[in-house]
Design a protein around this motif. Structure first.
Motif, PDB file in Angstrom:
ATOM      1  N   ASN A  59       0.810  -1.222   0.000  1.00 24.76           N
ATOM      2  CA  ASN A  59       0.000   0.000   0.000  1.00 24.76           C
ATOM      3  C   ASN A  59       0.843   1.271   0.000  1.00 24.76           C
ATOM      4  O   ASN A  59       0.510   2.238  -0.705  1.00 24.76           O
ATOM      5  N   LEU A  60       1.924   1.289   0.776  1.00 22.92           N
ATOM      6  CA  LEU A  60       2.705   2.515   0.947  1.00 22.92           C
ATOM      7  C   LEU A  60       3.939   2.579   0.057  1.00 22.92           C
ATOM      8  O   LEU A  60       4.620   3.588   0.031  1.00 22.92           O
ATOM      9  N   GLY A  61       4.249   1.484  -0.640  1.00 24.68           N
ATOM     10  CA  GLY A  61       5.389   1.519  -1.542  1.00 24.68           C
ATOM     11  C   GLY A  61       6.667   1.047  -0.877  1.00 24.68           C
ATOM     12  O   GLY A  61       6.681   0.502   0.226  1.00 24.68           O
ATOM     13  N   LYS A  62       7.753   1.302  -1.552  1.00 27.07           N
ATOM     14  CA  LYS A  62       9.050   0.809  -1.092  1.00 27.07           C
ATOM     15  C   LYS A  62       9.508   1.499   0.169  1.00 27.07           C
ATOM     16  O   LYS A  62      10.153   0.900   1.036  1.00 27.07           O
ATOM     17  N   VAL A  63       9.221   2.784   0.265  1.00 27.45           N
ATOM     18  CA  VAL A  63       9.683   3.569   1.405  1.00 27.45           C
ATOM     19  C   VAL A  63       8.509   3.754   2.368  1.00 27.45           C
ATOM     20  O   VAL A  63       7.495   4.358   2.011  1.00 27.45           O
ATOM     21  N   HIS A  64       8.614   3.250   3.562  1.00 31.06           N
ATOM     22  CA  HIS A  64       7.617   3.461   4.602  1.00 31.06           C
ATOM     23  C   HIS A  64       8.347   3.448   5.943  1.00 31.06           C
ATOM     24  O   HIS A  64       9.408   2.831   6.086  1.00 31.06           O
ATOM     25  N   GLU A  65       7.776   4.151   6.910  1.00 30.50           N
ATOM     26  CA  GLU A  65       8.470   4.343   8.174  1.00 30.50           C
ATOM     27  C   GLU A  65       8.534   3.061   8.981  1.00 30.50           C
ATOM     28  O   GLU A  65       9.615   2.602   9.346  1.00 30.50           O
ATOM     29  N   GLN A  66       7.422   2.484   9.276  1.00 35.40           N
ATOM     30  CA  GLN A  66       7.416   1.289  10.101  1.00 35.40           C
ATOM     31  C   GLN A  66       6.114   0.537   9.874  1.00 35.40           C
ATOM     32  O   GLN A  66       5.156   1.066   9.290  1.00 35.40           O
ATOM     33  N   TYR A  67       6.112  -0.702  10.360  1.00 40.70           N
ATOM     34  CA  TYR A  67       4.916  -1.515  10.241  1.00 40.70           C
ATOM     35  C   TYR A  67       3.904  -1.083  11.297  1.00 40.70           C
ATOM     36  O   TYR A  67       4.276  -0.806  12.438  1.00 40.70           O
ATOM     37  N   PRO A  68       2.627  -1.046  10.928  1.00 40.99           N
ATOM     38  CA  PRO A  68       1.601  -0.710  11.924  1.00 40.99           C
ATOM     39  C   PRO A  68       1.447  -1.834  12.937  1.00 40.99           C
ATOM     40  O   PRO A  68       1.912  -2.953  12.719  1.00 40.99           O
ATOM     41  N   PRO A  69       0.807  -1.550  14.057  1.00 35.04           N
ATOM     42  CA  PRO A  69       0.609  -2.601  15.082  1.00 35.04           C
ATOM     43  C   PRO A  69      -0.173  -3.774  14.511  1.00 35.04           C
ATOM     44  O   PRO A  69      -1.099  -3.614  13.716  1.00 35.04           O
ATOM     45  N   GLY A  70       0.209  -4.964  14.930  1.00 38.85           N
ATOM     46  CA  GLY A  70      -0.461  -6.166  14.478  1.00 38.85           C
ATOM     47  C   GLY A  70       0.339  -6.988  13.489  1.00 38.85           C
ATOM     48  O   GLY A  70      -0.013  -8.133  13.223  1.00 38.85           O
ATOM     49  N   TRP A  71       1.392  -6.416  12.952  1.00 43.42           N
ATOM     50  CA  TRP A  71       2.222  -7.129  11.976  1.00 43.42           C
ATOM     51  C   TRP A  71       3.435  -7.710  12.705  1.00 43.42           C
ATOM     52  O   TRP A  71       4.128  -7.035  13.458  1.00 43.42           O
ATOM     53  N   ASP A  72       3.678  -8.968  12.441  1.00 45.48           N
ATOM     54  CA  ASP A  72       4.799  -9.670  13.073  1.00 45.48           C
ATOM     55  C   ASP A  72       6.075  -9.351  12.294  1.00 45.48           C
ATOM     56  O   ASP A  72       6.233  -9.747  11.134  1.00 45.48           O
ATOM     57  N   THR A  73       6.991  -8.646  12.905  1.00 43.46           N
ATOM     58  CA  THR A  73       8.258  -8.262  12.259  1.00 43.46           C
ATOM     59  C   THR A  73       9.437  -9.055  12.792  1.00 43.46           C
ATOM     60  O   THR A  73      10.594  -8.674  12.547  1.00 43.46           O
ATOM     61  N   SER A  74       9.175 -10.128  13.501  1.00 48.74           N
ATOM     62  CA  SER A  74      10.291 -10.931  14.013  1.00 48.74           C
ATOM     63  C   SER A  74      10.982 -11.661  12.864  1.00 48.74           C
ATOM     64  O   SER A  74      10.338 -12.086  11.895  1.00 48.74           O
ATOM     65  N   PRO A  75      12.290 -11.807  12.927  1.00 53.30           N
ATOM     66  CA  PRO A  75      13.015 -12.475  11.829  1.00 53.30           C
ATOM     67  C   PRO A  75      12.616 -13.929  11.690  1.00 53.30           C
ATOM     68  O   PRO A  75      12.209 -14.589  12.645  1.00 53.30           O
ATOM     69  N   ILE A  76      12.711 -14.429  10.489  1.00 53.76           N
ATOM     70  CA  ILE A  76      12.427 -15.829  10.223  1.00 53.76           C
ATOM     71  C   ILE A  76      13.593 -16.664  10.726  1.00 53.76           C
ATOM     72  O   ILE A  76      14.761 -16.334  10.508  1.00 53.76           O
ATOM     73  N   LYS A  77      13.289 -17.738  11.417  1.00 54.18           N
ATOM     74  CA  LYS A  77      14.343 -18.586  11.954  1.00 54.18           C
ATOM     75  C   LYS A  77      15.103 -19.258  10.829  1.00 54.18           C
ATOM     76  O   LYS A  77      14.525 -19.803   9.888  1.00 54.18           O
ATOM     77  N   SER A  78      16.408 -19.172  10.911  1.00 55.39           N
ATOM     78  CA  SER A  78      17.261 -19.781   9.889  1.00 55.39           C
ATOM     79  C   SER A  78      18.607 -20.104  10.503  1.00 55.39           C
ATOM     80  O   SER A  78      18.982 -19.557  11.541  1.00 55.39           O
ATOM     81  N   MET A  79      19.317 -21.012   9.843  1.00 55.52           N
ATOM     82  CA  MET A  79      20.651 -21.366  10.296  1.00 55.52           C
ATOM     83  C   MET A  79      21.617 -20.234   9.979  1.00 55.52           C
ATOM     84  O   MET A  79      21.462 -19.518   8.981  1.00 55.52           O
ATOM     85  N   PRO A  80      22.611 -20.009  10.827  1.00 55.71           N
ATOM     86  CA  PRO A  80      23.586 -18.946  10.538  1.00 55.71           C
ATOM     87  C   PRO A  80      24.375 -19.254   9.273  1.00 55.71           C
ATOM     88  O   PRO A  80      24.623 -20.416   8.942  1.00 55.71           O
ATOM     89  N   LYS A  81      24.719 -18.201   8.571  1.00 59.93           N
ATOM     90  CA  LYS A  81      25.475 -18.367   7.336  1.00 59.93           C
ATOM     91  C   LYS A  81      26.881 -18.868   7.644  1.00 59.93           C
ATOM     92  O   LYS A  81      27.558 -18.351   8.523  1.00 59.93           O
ATOM     93  N   ARG A  82      27.280 -19.900   6.902  1.00 60.92           N
ATOM     94  CA  ARG A  82      28.605 -20.454   7.063  1.00 60.92           C
ATOM     95  C   ARG A  82      29.218 -20.680   5.695  1.00 60.92           C
ATOM     96  O   ARG A  82      28.506 -20.861   4.694  1.00 60.92           O
ATOM     97  N   SER A  83      30.520 -20.653   5.659  1.00 55.66           N
ATOM     98  CA  SER A  83      31.248 -20.858   4.419  1.00 55.66           C
ATOM     99  C   SER A  83      32.481 -21.696   4.722  1.00 55.66           C
ATOM    100  O   SER A  83      33.154 -21.508   5.741  1.00 55.66           O
ATOM    101  N   HIS A  84      32.764 -22.619   3.842  1.00 53.06           N
ATOM    102  CA  HIS A  84      33.957 -23.449   4.021  1.00 53.06           C
ATOM    103  C   HIS A  84      35.221 -22.606   3.988  1.00 53.06           C
ATOM    104  O   HIS A  84      36.167 -22.844   4.744  1.00 53.06           O
ATOM    105  N   VAL A  85      35.218 -21.601   3.127  1.00 52.11           N
ATOM    106  CA  VAL A  85      36.391 -20.724   3.041  1.00 52.11           C
ATOM    107  C   VAL A  85      36.551 -19.922   4.323  1.00 52.11           C
ATOM    108  O   VAL A  85      37.664 -19.785   4.862  1.00 52.11           O
TER     109      VAL A  85
END
Length: 247
Positions: A59-85
């Protein structure tokens, strides 16, 4: 939509619509659904579509200040990035040790020296040498006399067809190898006839006569086998070629 279910729905539908996941896990580029046209908004009508048409980025486009109340902004659980190098860099002392190793100038042996060192450290090298020395075969004097006294050298290459329709094997490395070997044996025979003692001394010093003796023995055995096969089938071939020989 509730915050918990909304986040999961946004993740599913947003990714299906071409959205990407940022480093911190939040769904990005939901606004991309409107980059071409607004057909998605026009045809939205079910409850599940609200997670898209009600999304702040939609609705607000690419640039918006913050999410309104009610939206879950917690990060998605994922494994930490690792590299063999990166792991190898950390285990070897980190960036400082890497820079120190790269900056330190050490005289390294040449490729030939490293290859010789590896060959000397091979535990099977002595075993191969002993097995080669114990192989039955002619000695240097016998090899030199056989090669020098032979009027015609037997073909070293295996018995195969090297020319014909759609056959270009004569230019392949295997045929060129045996052709070069035939020429080397011819040159060695000429040298043995011209200077037998000097040529035998050189062959004994470099120990290359074993290589040529092995190939010469294989060539003689192959020539004898072909001769026996021809003698065995000679009567049958003559009977087919000359029918009057039957009478």
């Amino acid at each position: 939509a509730r915050s918990g279910s909304t986040s999961s729905c946004v993740a599913c539908i947003g990714l299906a619509g071409g959205a990407t996941v940022a480093a911190h896990g939040r769904i990005q580029a939901m606004f991309a659904l409107r980059k071409i046209n607004n057909n998605y908004s026009d045809f939205a009508g079910t409850r599940s579509d609200f997670v898209v048409v009600g999304h702040p980025e939609f609705n607000l486009g690419k640039v918006h200040e913050q999410y309104p109340p009610g939206w879950d902004t917690s990060p998605i659980k994922s494994m930490p990035k690792r590299s063999h190098v990166a792991d190898r860099m950390v285990n070897s002392g980190g960036r400082r040790e890497h820079i120190r190793r790269v900056a330190t100038v050490v005289s390294k042996p040449s490729y030939k020296e490293r290859a010789l060192m590896k060959a000397r450290s091979d535990p099977q090298l002595a075993t191969r040498s002993q097995r080669w020395a114990s192989r039955p075969g002619p000695d240097l004097e016998q090899f030199a006399s056989q090669l020098a006294e032979s009027a015609k050298l037997p073909p070293c290459a295996p018995h195969r067809v090297t020319a014909g329709y759609a056959n270009h094997i004569s230019s392949q490395p295997v045929c060129r190898y045996y052709s070069a070997l035939q020429e080397e044996l011819g040159e060695l025979r000429a040298r043995l006839r011209a200077d037998p003692e000097g040529t035998k001394a050189e062959l004994a010093e470099t120990d290359t006569w074993r290589y040529y003796a092995d190939h010469l023995g294989n060539a003689q055995r192959n020539a004898a086998k072909i001769h026996r096969e021809r003698k065995r089938h000679e009567a049958t071939v003559r009977a087919v070629v000359t029918p009057e020989a039957k009478t």
